[in-house]
Structure formats: structure tokens, C-alpha cells
Design a protein around this motif. Structure first.
Motif, PDB file in Angstrom:
ATOM      1  N   GLU A 158       0.832  -1.200   0.000  1.00  0.00           N
ATOM      2  CA  GLU A 158       0.000   0.000   0.000  1.00  0.00           C
ATOM      3  C   GLU A 158       0.868   1.252   0.000  1.00  0.00           C
ATOM      4  OE1 GLU A 158      -4.001   0.656   2.315  1.00  0.00           O
ATOM      5  OE2 GLU A 158      -2.322   1.314   3.537  1.00  0.00           O
ATOM      6  N   ASN A 159       1.919   1.232   0.810  1.00  0.00           N
ATOM      7  CA  ASN A 159       2.836   2.364   0.850  1.00  0.00           C
ATOM      8  C   ASN A 159       3.472   2.614  -0.511  1.00  0.00           C
ATOM      9  OD1 ASN A 159       2.527   3.090   3.512  1.00  0.00           O
ATOM     10  ND2 ASN A 159       4.060   1.652   4.228  1.00  0.00           N
ATOM     11  N   VAL A 178      -3.874  10.962  -1.039  1.00  0.00           N
ATOM     12  CA  VAL A 178      -3.321  10.826  -2.384  1.00  0.00           C
ATOM     13  C   VAL A 178      -4.224  10.029  -3.320  1.00  0.00           C
ATOM     14  CG1 VAL A 178      -1.875   8.807  -1.929  1.00  0.00           C
ATOM     15  CG2 VAL A 178      -1.194  10.436  -3.669  1.00  0.00           C
ATOM     16  N   GLU A 179      -4.930   9.044  -2.789  1.00  0.00           N
ATOM     17  CA  GLU A 179      -5.737   8.211  -3.673  1.00  0.00           C
ATOM     18  C   GLU A 179      -6.845   9.010  -4.368  1.00  0.00           C
ATOM     19  OE1 GLU A 179      -6.513   4.559  -1.574  1.00  0.00           O
ATOM     20  OE2 GLU A 179      -6.057   3.446  -3.405  1.00  0.00           O
ATOM     21  N   LYS A 201       3.892   5.786  -5.649  1.00  0.00           N
ATOM     22  CA  LYS A 201       3.847   5.966  -7.099  1.00  0.00           C
ATOM     23  C   LYS A 201       2.868   7.063  -7.472  1.00  0.00           C
ATOM     24  CE  LYS A 201       5.660   2.098  -9.508  1.00  0.00           C
ATOM     25  NZ  LYS A 201       5.436   0.959 -10.394  1.00  0.00           N
ATOM     26  N   GLN A 202       1.708   7.051  -6.803  1.00  0.00           N
ATOM     27  CA  GLN A 202       0.718   8.093  -7.084  1.00  0.00           C
ATOM     28  C   GLN A 202       1.269   9.466  -6.727  1.00  0.00           C
ATOM     29  OE1 GLN A 202      -2.748   6.779  -4.881  1.00  0.00           O
ATOM     30  NE2 GLN A 202      -3.449   5.533  -6.602  1.00  0.00           N
ATOM     31  N   GLN A 203       1.947   9.542  -5.589  1.00  0.00           N
ATOM     32  CA  GLN A 203       2.534  10.823  -5.180  1.00  0.00           C
ATOM     33  C   GLN A 203       3.558  11.301  -6.201  1.00  0.00           C
ATOM     34  OE1 GLN A 203       4.040   9.583  -1.323  1.00  0.00           O
ATOM     35  NE2 GLN A 203       2.579  10.892  -0.270  1.00  0.00           N
ATOM     36  N   ASN A 204       4.389  10.371  -6.677  1.00  0.00           N
ATOM     37  CA  ASN A 204       5.440  10.735  -7.633  1.00  0.00           C
ATOM     38  C   ASN A 204       4.860  11.247  -8.938  1.00  0.00           C
ATOM     39  OD1 ASN A 204       7.793   8.075  -6.735  1.00  0.00           O
ATOM     40  ND2 ASN A 204       7.123   9.893  -5.660  1.00  0.00           N
ATOM     41  N   ILE A 205       3.819  10.537  -9.444  1.00  0.00           N
ATOM     42  CA  ILE A 205       3.221  10.945 -10.719  1.00  0.00           C
ATOM     43  C   ILE A 205       2.582  12.326 -10.562  1.00  0.00           C
ATOM     44  CG2 ILE A 205       1.402  10.402 -12.388  1.00  0.00           C
ATOM     45  CD1 ILE A 205       1.956   7.407 -11.721  1.00  0.00           C
TER      46      ILE A 205
END
Lengths: 215, 249
Positions: free
Chosen positions: B39-40, B72-73, B45-49
Motif C-alpha cells: 500500500e505504501n 493521495v488516492e 507511485k501516485q505521489q510521484n506521478i
């Protein structure tokens, strides 16, 4: 210090000065050179080693009468590696950001000669409480040198401490840089750490001549 | 202790027990923590994108501040309008494209197998961002990141990360002062996909010249810098056809 006897106190204090793992025992030099370009990395490394050496020394000390002599080095290696992996996994699950900062240190902790050195020289022959103090003492001695080296390298090499621009801005030419001062790029490459460690060794031995080897 | 620790039988027995104890301890720990770790990694990845397309909590100059993991989600689904997968000339949508492991895809391409290349289309304040992943080699181990471009193929934002570059040197590729230099740079030189090179002594340390396909290097991190240059060049060439299609629109 009523909690600790005089002998116990010495276990902690000796490695800080006259029996320092880096400057006297010359252990753990590799990581002292590799990661001291920044003060923050030095502090993180010092804390990580404090934990691993403190706990590792106790574990080895508890097992000292059971470990077969022939494979003791491998057993020590497994204990260090297991401890480091456990810490790494737990951090990954509960403090992901911190674990990312630490990931680069994991390999360096496992191969740090101070840890194997203290297991071999102390924990195998002493009880857990003494071994714990010895671990704490040695990692503090190691950490002190790391932080001194990191302080000078970051200050002279980048003009910052913990990332804060303490000497002004080198690009905009403010603070000290306005008078023509320049950062010394040499300080951020590993050979500079060797020179700083060398100066510390020299300084320490000139203060305490008893430390100088005969030949 | 009456234990005879010198005997071979004892040594072998000890080794076996140690392996079993340590092995099961680590296996138990790894399985137990796996869902949390995954999950982390997904959030990261979402944060990076999002970071690459400028959706972050940066304030002024200074440190990198992502959208917090707790939000973030939902922020990701708000800003990322489409997730595409390019596979052998065909483009499909896939809502889990961001989980594609670029290293595996690049390995597949190297062996001549078909790969699935993700592209993320983000939208912020009416502006469209095309975000592609990158993957390459630094000095010690892998480096990776995401780059967001607009229709003119001008870099709108970039994010780098690394597995274990040297702290204080190569590790600084993930610092704001390095990543921010790429914003406004072009990945095209005329019609050639040259990417952006990290160079020493390009007489532009403040990075005011934005059409030279160059940014100023980090002192003491030559090989990591070269790795970054190569990674960007190879990644933009990988997506060449896609970029051509958005330019002609």
C-alpha cells in the motif's frame, strides 16, 4: 551514574575518546568515508548503528556459550543481517518515508566492521549487560567521529548544515559569499573524509601521547 | 556449560536450527507486513506521478512535499484523467497502469518481447499533461522517475528517485534545486529526441537558458548525472511515436 559501576561507565566512555573505534581501533572507516558528505546522513547512520550494535551485542552475548566456534563469524553475520532486515521491513510498513532515507545505509550497516569487530572482541566473552553498554559506547564513539567529519565536510563543501544555508547563498552571492568566499568542492568527495579523519587522529594523539604506537 | 560446541554434529545442528529460526522469523515478518508495504508503495507511485505534473504541497523553494498519503488516492483520481498503456502500437486504457513495473518492461524490450508502456494524462487548471515513467542506472543501482510534458513537449515537471546513490552526492537528484532546473526545458532539439543532458560547466549554472537541452550538473555526482541524461534520452525515445501523435494534434 549510580546505576552504573565505574567499570560499566568506562565501557561507555572509553570508546568515546581513548579507545575510539574509528580513530584508535580504525574500524568502520569505509562508512565514515562514504556517507559523511552531509551532516544529516551522518546522524542517521550513527543512530542506525547505535541500534544494531546495541541489540546485536546483547543477542550475541546471550548466545555466546552456544555458538560453535567454527561458524561463529557466519552466525554473527546472520544476526546483523537479520536485525537490519527486520528494522528495514518494519520501517517500510510503518514509516515509509524514513525507510527510503535509510535504504542506502542498510548494506553499509551489515558490512560495518565495527559491528563484527565488537561481536568478536567483546560480546562473545562478556555478559549481556556489559555487551549492551559496550555496544552503546562504541556506536557513540563511532557516531561522534561521523558527526564531526560530516559537520566539516558539509560546512566547507556545501556551505550548509543539515541543509540550511548557514554561510549565505553561493549562487546569489549573499552572506560570506559576497566577500568572495567559495565552497570547496573537494570536501564533498570521499578523499576529503580521509583527510578529516586523519586530522582528528593526529589531533587526538598529539593531545594524548600515550596513544602513539611505538614504531 | 556442559555443551560440547566443538563437535561437528553440534555445528551442523546449530546451523540448521539457526537457518530455520531466522528463515521463518523473516518469512513471517515479510508476509505479515506485505499488505502495508504494498500500500505504501502504491501511494508513493501516485505521489510521484502527481508531483511530476506539479500537484504537490511545495512552498516556495526548499524541500519536496508530496500530497499526504491519506489523501493521495482521491487526489490521484481527480487529476489523472486517463491511464494509457502502449503495447505494440496499440493504445488501451488501464486504471492500474501506474502499477506497471518499468524495469520489467524494459527487460522485456531488451529480449525482443512486447512491452506495456504506461502514459498518464493529467489535467490541471484546464492544461493537459502527458506523464511518462523513466527507469535507468545511476552509480550504484537503479534510478527512476516521471516526466510531465505539454503538447509542445516542454517539460512541465519532473521527479527523480534512486535506490542507493551516495548521500550528499548522487542522492541529491531528488532535491528540489536539481529537479526544478528541468522545468521549461525541451526534450526536442529541432526534430531530434535528445532529451535533457546533465552537463558540467555549461556556463549556465542558474539555468536561465531553456532551449539548450541542458541543465547544470551536481558536483561530485558525475556518473549519477550521466545516468540521468541517459535515462531521459532513452525514455523519450521509447515514447517517440506517442509524442509525435500528440504534437500533430
Amino acid at each position: 551514574m549510580a546505576l552504573l559501576s565505574k567499570k560499566d561507565t568506562n565501557l561507555i566512555l572509553d570508546p568515546l575518546a581513548d579507545n575510539n573505534p574509528i580513530t584508535i581501533q580504525v574500524l568502520g572507516i569505509c562508512s565514515a568515508l562514504a556517507i559523511t558528505a552531509e551532516l544529516k546522513a551522518s546522524v542517521v547512520m550513527a543512530i542506525s548503528v547505535l541500534f544494531v550494535l546495541g541489540v546485536g551485542n546483547v543477542v550475541i552475548s546471550l548466545m555466546r556459550n552456544m555458538i560453535p566456534n567454527k561458524i561463529r563469524i557466519i552466525v554473527q553475520l546472520i544476526v546483523v543481517a537479520t536485525l537490519v532486515i527486520i528494522v528495514d521491513q518494519v520501517l517500510k510498513a510503518f514509516a515509509y518515508e524514513l525507510s527510503k532515507t535509510l535504504s542506502v545505509f542498510v548494506g553499509l550497516i551489515i558490512t560495518n566492521c565495527i559491528i563484527m569487530g565488537r561481536f568478536e572482541a567483546f560480546a562473545l566473552g562478556n555478559g549481556p549487560w556489559k555487551a549492551f553498554l559496550d555496544g552503546i559506547g562504541n556506536s557513540l564513539g563511532y557516531g561522534v567521529i561521523l558527526i564531526i567529519v560530516g559537520f566539516f565536510r558539509e560546512l566547507l563543501g556545501s556551505g550548509t548544515l543539515f541543509g540550511f544555508k548557514v554561510l549565505g547563498d553561493p549562487v546569489a552571492k549573499t552572506g560570506l559569499y559576497a566577500s568572495g568566499y567559495e565552497n570547496n568542492g573537494f570536501m564533498i568527495i570521499p578523499p576529503a573524509a580521509l583527510i578529516v579523519v586523519g586530522i582528528i587522529i593526529w589531533f587526538q594523539r598529539s593531545k594524548n601521547r600515550a596513544l602513539i604506537e611505538e614504531n | 556449560m556442559a555443551l560440547n560446541t566443538e563437535k561437528n554434529v553440534y555445528t551442523v545442528l546449530f546451523a540448521c536450527i539457526m537457518v530455520i529460526v531466522v528463515g521463518s522469523l523473516l518469512a513471517y515478518l515479510a508476509t505479515g507486513l506485505k499488505p502495508r508495504i504494498e500500500e505504501n508503495e502504491r501511494f508513493e507511485k501516485q505521489q510521484n506521478i502527481l508531483y511530476a505534473m506539479g500537484v504537490n504541497e511545495n512552498e516556495g523553494e526548499g524541500s519536496v512535499n508530496f500530497i499526504p498519503t491519506t489523501e493521495v488516492e482521491s487526489v490521484f483520481t481527480d487529476y489523472i484523467k486517463e491511464q494509457l498503456v502502449i503495447s505494440g502500437g496499440e493504445i488501451t486504457t488501464d486504471d492500474e497502469a501506474y502499477l506497471i513495473d518499468m524495469k520489467k518492461q524494459l527487460d522485456a524490450l531488451k529480449r525482443g518481447n512486447p512491452a506495456r508502456l504506461p502514459v498518464f494524462i493529467g489535467e490541471k487548471d484546464g492544461k493537459k499533461y502527458h506523464i511518462i515513467p523513466m527507469h535507468g542506472k545511476g552509480l550504484w543501482d537503479a534510478i527512476w522517475g516521471f516526466v510531465a510534458v505539454d503538447e509542445q513537449l516542454i517539460v512541465q515537471g519532473i521527479y527523480f528517485d534512486h535506490k542507493q546513490e551516495t548521500p550528499g552526492l548522487g542522492a541529491n537528484i531528488k532535491m528540489r534545486y536539481f529537479m526544478d532546473d528541468f522545468i521549461g526545458e525541451q526534450i526536442l532539439d529541432g526534430e531530434r529526441y535528445v532529451g535533457i543532458a546533465v552537463v558540467k560547466g555549461n556556463n549556465d549554472p542558474l539555468n536561465n537558458i531553456k532551449d539548450d537541452n541542458e541543465v547544470d550538473a551536481l558536483a561530485g555526482a558525475t556518473i549519477t548525472g550521466n545516468g540521468v541524461s541517459a535515462m531521459i534520452r532513452e525514455s523519450v525515445n521509447l515514447y517517440r511515436n506517442y509524442f509525435e501523435s500528440i504534437r500533430s494534434n
